[in-house]
Design an enzyme around this catalytic site. Structure first.
Site, PDB file in Angstrom:
ATOM      1  N   SER A 212       1.609   1.666 -15.748  1.00  0.00           N
ATOM      2  CA  SER A 212       1.668   0.216 -15.721  1.00  0.00           C
ATOM      3  C   SER A 212       2.167  -0.289 -17.074  1.00  0.00           C
ATOM      4  O   SER A 212       3.239   0.111 -17.521  1.00  0.00           O
ATOM      5  CB  SER A 212       0.304  -0.349 -15.332  1.00  0.00           C
ATOM      6  OG  SER A 212       0.396  -1.694 -14.947  1.00  0.00           O
ATOM      7  N   GLU A 327       2.563   0.141  -3.970  1.00  0.00           N
ATOM      8  CA  GLU A 327       2.412  -0.713  -5.156  1.00  0.00           C
ATOM      9  C   GLU A 327       2.368  -2.187  -4.761  1.00  0.00           C
ATOM     10  O   GLU A 327       1.654  -2.999  -5.361  1.00  0.00           O
ATOM     11  CB  GLU A 327       3.594  -0.512  -6.109  1.00  0.00           C
ATOM     12  CG  GLU A 327       3.841   0.902  -6.555  1.00  0.00           C
ATOM     13  CD  GLU A 327       3.144   1.268  -7.829  1.00  0.00           C
ATOM     14  OE1 GLU A 327       2.301   0.482  -8.306  1.00  0.00           O
ATOM     15  OE2 GLU A 327       3.434   2.346  -8.364  1.00  0.00           O
ATOM     16  N   HIS A 428      -1.353   0.678  -6.808  1.00  0.00           N
ATOM     17  CA  HIS A 428      -1.027   0.745  -8.228  1.00  0.00           C
ATOM     18  C   HIS A 428      -2.074   1.574  -8.970  1.00  0.00           C
ATOM     19  O   HIS A 428      -3.255   1.227  -8.997  1.00  0.00           O
ATOM     20  CB  HIS A 428      -0.991  -0.682  -8.774  1.00  0.00           C
ATOM     21  CG  HIS A 428      -0.320  -0.833 -10.088  1.00  0.00           C
ATOM     22  ND1 HIS A 428       0.917  -0.301 -10.374  1.00  0.00           N
ATOM     23  CD2 HIS A 428      -0.706  -1.487 -11.225  1.00  0.00           C
ATOM     24  CE1 HIS A 428       1.252  -0.617 -11.605  1.00  0.00           C
ATOM     25  NE2 HIS A 428       0.289  -1.332 -12.152  1.00  0.00           N
TER      26      HIS A 428
END
Length: 506
Positions: A212, A327, A428
């Site tokens: 991330s 995601e 994610h």
């Protein structure tokens, strides 16, 4: 387009060492003095090791300064505070005094004669406003057992880590401000280069790895001239909003705009000068809204990353990058600032995400005739757009580098808990627990396939750290990325669809 790149909220308690078979390590000499950690017989662990001076008082917003020396042997057996202000979901102690790192080193029978091991340096995510090196998911003990020295680091966040101001720029030797958090990461890498041999690590085989915002940090470090010689490989998981795909995306990297934002913050806080801001408490500053983002400051970054790569001015190292199959369900509401995905606003949301009006081909592939259809399409489009950004980086590397790039698509559905929310499914951050071979950080009905995959991924990541190639004997071949979907390595088989990336070219 501004993406906060939130780290998956998979837990909030700090990691803890197992309560069995522990003993203190012999003293290890590092920058600043001697430290002692904990030895389980398999892995030596050192927690809360300082790599810079506390950035408080007059050092608030300055570049990281040298470690303050100590006398005697410093016990490094507990984690430091997380960097303030941090996200509300992280209830552990938070402080400006947070520039510490953690080390996990495999035990070796004869350290003096043992071959130096590859080093993996983990940079946590959290949108540059949340997260910490001490989250339980990031315990590096199991990954270290696969044959690497593992380091996790803190870096300044939010208003303390990404603040530009004309007065601050003027007072600093490099005449730049705004990337303090990235400078902290660079300071930690200098510490690794100077000290990691004492833990059995090879300072010439360092891999930076992040997810991330941590993955975006990896992209920045690869592009930064200040990263030269500090690492030899780079891994970025689900994080790369740093390479502009179109001129319109350069706006949030602009130094002048960043300094103007800093001036507006100062005015809103009731501060006339930088001195007044430094005199304010952490709590007072944290009350003011702030959206942290790295900038082109002329020091850490000289230009936008796309230009750097196109002109082969990056640190030319092998990269391993990828994304997850779902995601979009986590990122779409954050990126778009709403979860109201309806047929009525479908085209507008697509344009907001893409940065340009959707083509007929995109509208056909991601239709929104009904609210249900629009919701599914926006989630899928966000996922594919995120994947395209990772592929875009790998293509820049392929075309403008002497080093190889590897791309993965994580499509394994983990065992799940009831009522699982953000980050569940193949969302994610879902891959992190496998990369760290750390499924037992929380109780789930893990399957044999989950555990097999965790072993495989940590083996592959350590192999890449050791050689720049994620292949190992007996494992399926992972080919070098050549720009095609066929060269993207599929991890798992839950999702059988890869996006048509030609649709996304602006």
């Amino acid at each position: 387009m501004r993406v906060l790149n939130s780290l998956i909220v998979l837990g909030v308690a700090l990691l803890a060492l197992p309560a069995f078979a522990q003993k203190a390590t012999p003293p290890v000499s590092v920058t600043g003095g001697q430290i002692s950690g904990t030895d389980t017989g398999e892995v030596r662990t050192f927690l809360g090791v300082p790599f810079a001076a506390p950035p408080v008082g007059e050092l608030r917003w300055r570049a990281p300064q040298a470690v303050v020396p100590w006398s005697g042997v410093r016990a490094t057996t507990t984690l430091s505070a997380a960097c303030a202000p941090n996200a509300d979901w992280l209830p552990n102690p938070k402080s400006e005094d947070c520039l510490y790192l953690n080390v996990w080193a495999p035990e070796q029978a004869d350290r003096a004669k043992a071959e130096k091991l590859p080093v993996i340096v983990w940079i946590h995510g959290g949108g540059y406003y949340g997260g910490t090196a001490g989250q339980p998911l990031f315990d590096g003990g199991n990954l270290a057992r696969h044959g690497a020295v593992v380091v996790t680091l803190n870096y300044r966040l939010g208003i303390f880590g990404f603040f530009a101001h004309p007065e601050l720029t003027a007072e600093l030797p490099d005449q730049s401000s705004g990337n303090q958090g990235i400078e902290d990461q660079i300071a930690a890498l200098h510490w690794v280069k100077d000290n990691i041999a004492a833990f059995g690590g090879d300072p010439e085989r360092v891999t930076i790895m992040g997810e991330s915002a941590g993955g975006e940090s990896v992209a920045i470090l690869v592009a930064s001239p200040l990263g030269k010689g500090l690492f030899q490989r780079a891994i970025a998981e689900s994080g790369n909003d740093a390479l502009p795909l179109a001129p319109s995306e350069n706006a949030h990297f602009d130094r002048t705009a960043a300094e103007a934002k800093g001036m507006a913050f100062s005015k809103a806080a009731g501060a006339h000068h930088l001195f007044d801001l430094r005199a304010m408490s952490l709590e007072t500053l944290a009350k003011q809204p702030w959206s942290p983002v790295p900038i082109v400051d002329g020091h850490v970054l000289h230009e936008d990353l796309t230009t750097t790569y196109q002109n082969h001015r990056q640190n030319d190292v092998p990269i391993l990058v990828g994304w997850n199959a779902e995601e979009g369900k986590d990122l779409a509401p954050e990126i778009l600032g709403t979860s109201d995905f309806t047929a009525a606003n479908h085209r507008d949301l697509m344009a907001r995400l893409l940065g340009h009006a959707p083509t007929d081909a995109l509208l056909k592939t991601y239709p929104g005739a009904t609210d249900a259809q629009a919701r599914a399409s926006i989630n899928q489009l966000t996922n594919d757009w995120w994947g395209w950004r990772m592929q875009y980086w790998a293509n820049l590397q392929r075309q403008n580098s002497h080093s190889k790039s590897y791309v993965y698509f994580f499509a394994h559905r983990p065992a799940e808990l009831p009522n699982c929310g953000y980050g569940c499914g193949i969302g994610h951050g879902a891959e992190i627990q496998y990369v760290f071979d750390h499924l037992d950080w929380e109780q789930r009905p893990w399957t044999a396939e989950d555990r097999r995959l965790a072993t495989e991924l940590s083996d592959r990541w350590v192999a890449f750290a050791a050689t720049g190639d994620p292949n190992r004997r007996s494992l399926p071949v992972w080919t070098v990325f050549d720009g095609s979907n066929a060269s993207i390595f599929r991890i798992g088989s839950d999702t059988d669809r890869l996006p048509d990336f030609d649709l996304f070219i602006p």
